[in-house]
Design a protein around this motif. Structure first.
Motif, PDB file in Angstrom:
ATOM      1  N   GLU A 160      -9.820   3.619   9.895  1.00  8.60           N
ATOM      2  CA  GLU A 160      -9.227   2.671  10.847  1.00  8.60           C
ATOM      3  C   GLU A 160      -8.752   1.409  10.137  1.00  8.60           C
ATOM      4  OE1 GLU A 160     -11.720   3.727  14.944  1.00  8.60           O
ATOM      5  OE2 GLU A 160     -12.416   2.141  13.606  1.00  8.60           O
ATOM      6  N   GLN A 161      -9.563   0.923   9.207  1.00  9.65           N
ATOM      7  CA  GLN A 161      -9.216  -0.327   8.538  1.00  9.65           C
ATOM      8  C   GLN A 161      -8.047  -0.148   7.578  1.00  9.65           C
ATOM      9  OE1 GLN A 161     -12.998  -1.514   6.893  1.00  9.65           O
ATOM     10  NE2 GLN A 161     -13.808  -2.152   8.872  1.00  9.65           N
ATOM     11  N   SER A 162      -8.023   0.954   6.832  1.00  7.40           N
ATOM     12  CA  SER A 162      -6.931   1.159   5.886  1.00  7.40           C
ATOM     13  C   SER A 162      -5.658   1.629   6.566  1.00  7.40           C
ATOM     14  CB  SER A 162      -7.342   2.159   4.807  1.00  7.40           C
ATOM     15  OG  SER A 162      -7.649   3.420   5.371  1.00  7.40           O
ATOM     16  N   ALA A 163      -5.766   2.218   7.764  1.00  6.78           N
ATOM     17  CA  ALA A 163      -4.580   2.713   8.470  1.00  6.78           C
ATOM     18  C   ALA A 163      -3.579   1.594   8.725  1.00  6.78           C
ATOM     19  CB  ALA A 163      -4.989   3.366   9.791  1.00  6.78           C
ATOM     20  N   ARG A 164      -4.086   0.434   9.080  1.00  2.00           N
ATOM     21  CA  ARG A 164      -3.185  -0.694   9.342  1.00  2.00           C
ATOM     22  C   ARG A 164      -2.449  -1.108   8.074  1.00  2.00           C
ATOM     23  NH1 ARG A 164      -7.872  -1.941  12.537  1.00  2.00           N
ATOM     24  NH2 ARG A 164      -8.814  -3.130  10.844  1.00  2.00           N
ATOM     25  N   ASP A 165      -3.148  -1.056   6.937  1.00  2.00           N
ATOM     26  CA  ASP A 165      -2.521  -1.421   5.663  1.00  2.00           C
ATOM     27  C   ASP A 165      -1.459  -0.403   5.264  1.00  2.00           C
ATOM     28  OD1 ASP A 165      -4.199  -3.652   5.416  1.00  2.00           O
ATOM     29  OD2 ASP A 165      -5.775  -2.459   4.473  1.00  2.00           O
ATOM     30  N   VAL A 166      -1.743   0.873   5.488  1.00  2.89           N
ATOM     31  CA  VAL A 166      -0.765   1.919   5.168  1.00  2.89           C
ATOM     32  C   VAL A 166       0.483   1.750   6.024  1.00  2.89           C
ATOM     33  CG1 VAL A 166      -0.308   4.398   5.228  1.00  2.89           C
ATOM     34  CG2 VAL A 166      -2.509   3.561   4.372  1.00  2.89           C
ATOM     35  N   ALA A 167       0.286   1.485   7.318  1.00  2.00           N
ATOM     36  CA  ALA A 167       1.431   1.315   8.218  1.00  2.00           C
ATOM     37  C   ALA A 167       2.288   0.121   7.810  1.00  2.00           C
ATOM     38  CB  ALA A 167       0.946   1.154   9.658  1.00  2.00           C
ATOM     39  N   ARG A 168       1.655  -0.948   7.317  1.00  2.00           N
ATOM     40  CA  ARG A 168       2.418  -2.111   6.864  1.00  2.00           C
ATOM     41  C   ARG A 168       3.206  -1.788   5.597  1.00  2.00           C
ATOM     42  NH1 ARG A 168      -2.086  -5.240   8.722  1.00  2.00           N
ATOM     43  NH2 ARG A 168      -3.136  -4.985   6.715  1.00  2.00           N
ATOM     44  N   LEU A 169       2.650  -0.954   4.736  1.00  2.46           N
ATOM     45  CA  LEU A 169       3.267  -0.697   3.435  1.00  2.46           C
ATOM     46  C   LEU A 169       4.471   0.240   3.516  1.00  2.46           C
ATOM     47  CD1 LEU A 169       3.109  -0.825   0.245  1.00  2.46           C
ATOM     48  CD2 LEU A 169       1.773   1.295   0.430  1.00  2.46           C
ATOM     49  N   LEU A 170       4.334   1.331   4.279  1.00  2.00           N
ATOM     50  CA  LEU A 170       5.328   2.398   4.217  1.00  2.00           C
ATOM     51  C   LEU A 170       6.602   2.045   4.973  1.00  2.00           C
ATOM     52  CD1 LEU A 170       3.279   5.705   4.586  1.00  2.00           C
ATOM     53  CD2 LEU A 170       4.064   4.554   2.519  1.00  2.00           C
ATOM     54  N   ILE A 323       7.702  10.975  -9.303  1.00  5.75           N
ATOM     55  CA  ILE A 323       7.054   9.749  -8.838  1.00  5.75           C
ATOM     56  C   ILE A 323       8.050   8.598  -8.864  1.00  5.75           C
ATOM     57  CG2 ILE A 323       5.175   8.114  -9.243  1.00  5.75           C
ATOM     58  CD1 ILE A 323       3.663  10.369 -10.635  1.00  5.75           C
ATOM     59  N   GLY A 324       8.140   7.881  -7.744  1.00  7.23           N
ATOM     60  CA  GLY A 324       8.949   6.681  -7.676  1.00  7.23           C
ATOM     61  C   GLY A 324       8.053   5.463  -7.810  1.00  7.23           C
ATOM     62  N   ASP A 325       7.829   4.763  -6.712  1.00  6.95           N
ATOM     63  CA  ASP A 325       6.996   3.563  -6.740  1.00  6.95           C
ATOM     64  C   ASP A 325       5.506   3.917  -6.719  1.00  6.95           C
ATOM     65  OD1 ASP A 325       9.190   1.888  -6.727  1.00  6.95           O
ATOM     66  OD2 ASP A 325       9.272   1.787  -4.535  1.00  6.95           O
ATOM     67  N   VAL A 326       4.721   3.094  -7.392  1.00 11.70           N
ATOM     68  CA  VAL A 326       3.268   3.101  -7.266  1.00 11.70           C
ATOM     69  C   VAL A 326       2.887   1.697  -6.815  1.00 11.70           C
ATOM     70  CG1 VAL A 326       1.067   3.450  -8.410  1.00 11.70           C
ATOM     71  CG2 VAL A 326       3.050   4.819  -9.100  1.00 11.70           C
ATOM     72  N   SER A 327       2.374   1.588  -5.594  1.00 11.44           N
ATOM     73  CA  SER A 327       2.157   0.267  -4.994  1.00 11.44           C
ATOM     74  C   SER A 327       0.729   0.122  -4.498  1.00 11.44           C
ATOM     75  CB  SER A 327       3.101   0.065  -3.794  1.00 11.44           C
ATOM     76  OG  SER A 327       4.437   0.298  -4.158  1.00 11.44           O
ATOM     77  N   PRO A 328       0.143  -1.077  -4.620  1.00 11.09           N
ATOM     78  CA  PRO A 328      -1.167  -1.304  -4.005  1.00 11.09           C
ATOM     79  C   PRO A 328      -1.055  -1.351  -2.485  1.00 11.09           C
ATOM     80  CG  PRO A 328      -0.307  -3.343  -4.958  1.00 11.09           C
ATOM     81  CD  PRO A 328       0.643  -2.258  -5.352  1.00 11.09           C
ATOM     82  N   VAL A 329      -1.927  -0.624  -1.816  1.00  6.76           N
ATOM     83  CA  VAL A 329      -2.002  -0.666  -0.356  1.00  6.76           C
ATOM     84  C   VAL A 329      -2.847  -1.855   0.075  1.00  6.76           C
ATOM     85  CG1 VAL A 329      -2.759   0.582   1.708  1.00  6.76           C
ATOM     86  CG2 VAL A 329      -1.740   1.834  -0.212  1.00  6.76           C
ATOM     87  N   LEU A 333      -6.888   0.567  -2.592  1.00  7.21           N
ATOM     88  CA  LEU A 333      -6.065   1.763  -2.560  1.00  7.21           C
ATOM     89  C   LEU A 333      -4.709   1.541  -3.216  1.00  7.21           C
ATOM     90  CD1 LEU A 333      -6.722   2.795   1.155  1.00  7.21           C
ATOM     91  CD2 LEU A 333      -7.497   4.082  -0.848  1.00  7.21           C
ATOM     92  N   HIS A 334      -4.177   2.615  -3.823  1.00  5.66           N
ATOM     93  CA  HIS A 334      -2.810   2.628  -4.340  1.00  5.66           C
ATOM     94  C   HIS A 334      -2.042   3.799  -3.717  1.00  5.66           C
ATOM     95  CE1 HIS A 334      -4.062  -0.263  -7.361  1.00  5.66           C
ATOM     96  NE2 HIS A 334      -2.837  -0.334  -7.821  1.00  5.66           N
ATOM     97  N   ALA A 335      -0.757   3.604  -3.495  1.00  8.53           N
ATOM     98  CA  ALA A 335       0.101   4.653  -2.954  1.00  8.53           C
ATOM     99  C   ALA A 335       1.084   5.100  -4.015  1.00  8.53           C
ATOM    100  CB  ALA A 335       0.849   4.141  -1.719  1.00  8.53           C
ATOM    101  N   PHE A 336       1.130   6.400  -4.278  1.00  4.48           N
ATOM    102  CA  PHE A 336       2.097   7.026  -5.168  1.00  4.48           C
ATOM    103  C   PHE A 336       3.185   7.640  -4.295  1.00  4.48           C
ATOM    104  CE2 PHE A 336      -1.722   6.629  -7.539  1.00  4.48           C
ATOM    105  CZ  PHE A 336      -1.408   6.604  -8.895  1.00  4.48           C
ATOM    106  N   ASP A 337       4.361   7.044  -4.288  1.00  2.00           N
ATOM    107  CA  ASP A 337       5.471   7.495  -3.436  1.00  2.00           C
ATOM    108  C   ASP A 337       6.338   8.458  -4.247  1.00  2.00           C
ATOM    109  OD1 ASP A 337       7.358   7.753  -1.417  1.00  2.00           O
ATOM    110  OD2 ASP A 337       7.234   5.638  -0.869  1.00  2.00           O
ATOM    111  N   CYS A 338       6.303   9.722  -3.899  1.00  4.68           N
ATOM    112  CA  CYS A 338       6.946  10.771  -4.690  1.00  4.68           C
ATOM    113  C   CYS A 338       8.047  11.459  -3.886  1.00  4.68           C
ATOM    114  CB  CYS A 338       5.920  11.833  -5.108  1.00  4.68           C
ATOM    115  SG  CYS A 338       4.437  11.165  -5.888  1.00  4.68           S
ATOM    116  N   THR A 339       8.880  12.209  -4.607  1.00  2.00           N
ATOM    117  CA  THR A 339       9.964  12.970  -3.997  1.00  2.00           C
ATOM    118  C   THR A 339       9.892  14.410  -4.491  1.00  2.00           C
ATOM    119  OG1 THR A 339      11.361  11.003  -4.008  1.00  2.00           O
ATOM    120  CG2 THR A 339      12.458  13.115  -3.638  1.00  2.00           C
ATOM    121  N   VAL A 340      10.222  15.350  -3.581  1.00  2.00           N
ATOM    122  CA  VAL A 340      10.334  16.750  -3.950  1.00  2.00           C
ATOM    123  C   VAL A 340      11.740  17.000  -4.479  1.00  2.00           C
ATOM    124  CG1 VAL A 340      10.247  19.129  -3.121  1.00  2.00           C
ATOM    125  CG2 VAL A 340       8.645  17.415  -2.212  1.00  2.00           C
ATOM    126  N   PRO A 341      11.906  17.460  -5.725  1.00  2.00           N
ATOM    127  CA  PRO A 341      13.254  17.637  -6.283  1.00  2.00           C
ATOM    128  C   PRO A 341      14.005  18.817  -5.628  1.00  2.00           C
ATOM    129  CG  PRO A 341      11.597  18.470  -7.815  1.00  2.00           C
ATOM    130  CD  PRO A 341      10.850  17.819  -6.687  1.00  2.00           C
TER     131      PRO A 341
END
Length: 341
Positions: A160-170, A323-329, A333-341
């Protein structure tokens, strides 16, 4: 009144470290006695607190003295005790409560497996089954229902606590569909759907987990018309196509399970889809003391591991993701934002 040495010399700091179990036990005892909830905004004497929690004043004072040295509660010049920013986090009603996290990390089974850490390091495998003759989650669900309840509450609180941070980041501009893989009760998914009214979401997790999904996602819930709930194991199959795949705090198993989950995402996803992997790291993070401790606990109980930035990168690129961006949530936590080629 208790005083604290802000910078103890190395011999004293080492003594403090080897008595770390006493500190963890004191936090657990305070929570189980109900001290944080009994103490509100008005400072109380030990006698008043003792009456509230049904404990003798002289032993309760000893517990409080140990905790105030760590910044959990504070003793005022008049001898009364008051909350600190840390002790408030142990209250049931605090919006950022860590009550169940504190209980989870000090559950009875932990005291039996920590002394076996040298064997876990030597063998590279979990020692939980050696101690309890059961796989960890089987033990929780069949032999330790109180621990299972604490675990579920702790995971819910954390999600619940990290969900708000993820929603703000993405940034989900232009995204029509998202799937939360191993998403538990769906707190992250619910936060994303509330923020993005155009979005459709899928929650995938084990049958016994998704049947207790967030009420907002279930029939009659405020988000139910934009959600599909899929019971399943991401290590076996991911029968969902989406624009964005999110997998948070899941890739902490043994390497084979991690490879299988990532391969299933890769197999399910269309070219150009995003895969957002969110994990605690054991390097490059301000929460090193916490995440490295959790890493050792994962080794003990399930043979898993937290990742370094490089080990996570290796696994994602090994699965064929770009892998594109690697950002702190947040701080943990860190988010690895990746793409499927």
């Amino acid at each position: 009144m208790t005083t604290v040495d802000p910078a103890p010399p190395p011999p004293m700091r080492l003594r403090e470290l080897v008595f770390g179990a006493a500190c963890a036990a004191a936090v657990r005892a305070a929570v189980r006695l109900g001290v944080p909830d009994a103490l509100d905004d008005t400072p109380l004497t030990v006698d008043d607190l003792a009456e509230a929690v049904k404990a003798p004043p002289h032993t309760l004072r000893r517990l409080l003295r140990a905790l105030t040295c760590q910044g959990v509660f504070t003793e005022r010049p008049d001898g009364t005790f008051a909350h600190t920013d840390m002790s408030r986090l142990l209250r049931e009603d605090d919006p950022h409560s860590l009550r169940y996290i504190a209980l989870w990390c000090t559950e009875p089974w932990t005291w039996n497996v920590w002394p076996q850490l040298d064997e876990a390091v030597r063998s590279g495998r979990n020692v939980f089954e050696d101690v309890y003759d059961e796989e960890f989650f089987t033990y929780l669900n069949e032999s330790a229902p109180e621990s299972a309840h604490v675990f579920n509450r702790a995971m819910t609180t954390s999600s619940e606590q990290s969900a708000r941070d993820v929603a703000r980041l993405l940034d989900l501009t232009g995204v029509a569909s998202v799937v939360d893989i191993g998403g538990g009760q769906g707190h992250v998914l619910a936060s994303l759907l509330e923020k993005h009214p155009h979005l459709h979401g899928t929650l995938l997790d084990l049958p016994g987990v998704v049947e207790n999904a967030d009420p907002r996602l279930r029939g009659g819930g405020s988000l139910a018309d934009r959600v599909t709930v899929v019971p399943g194991d991401c290590r076996e199959d991911i029968p969902v196509q989406a624009d964005v795949y999110i997998i948070k705090n899941v890739l902490e198993w043994d390497d084979d399970s991690t490879r299988r989950a990532l391969a299933n995402i890769r197999r399910a996803a269309r070219s150009g889809a995003r895969v957002v992997v969110i994990e605690n790291l054991v390097d490059d993070t301000p929460s090193m003391r916490f995440t490295t401790a959790m890493d050792l606990l994962l080794l003990l109980n399930v043979g898993g591991a937290k990742h370094t930035r490089q080990s996570m990168t290796d696994r994602l690129t090994g699965a064929g993701l770009v892998i594109g961006d690697v950002s702190p949530v947040n701080a943990y936590l860190h988010a690895f934002d990746c793409t499927v080629p």
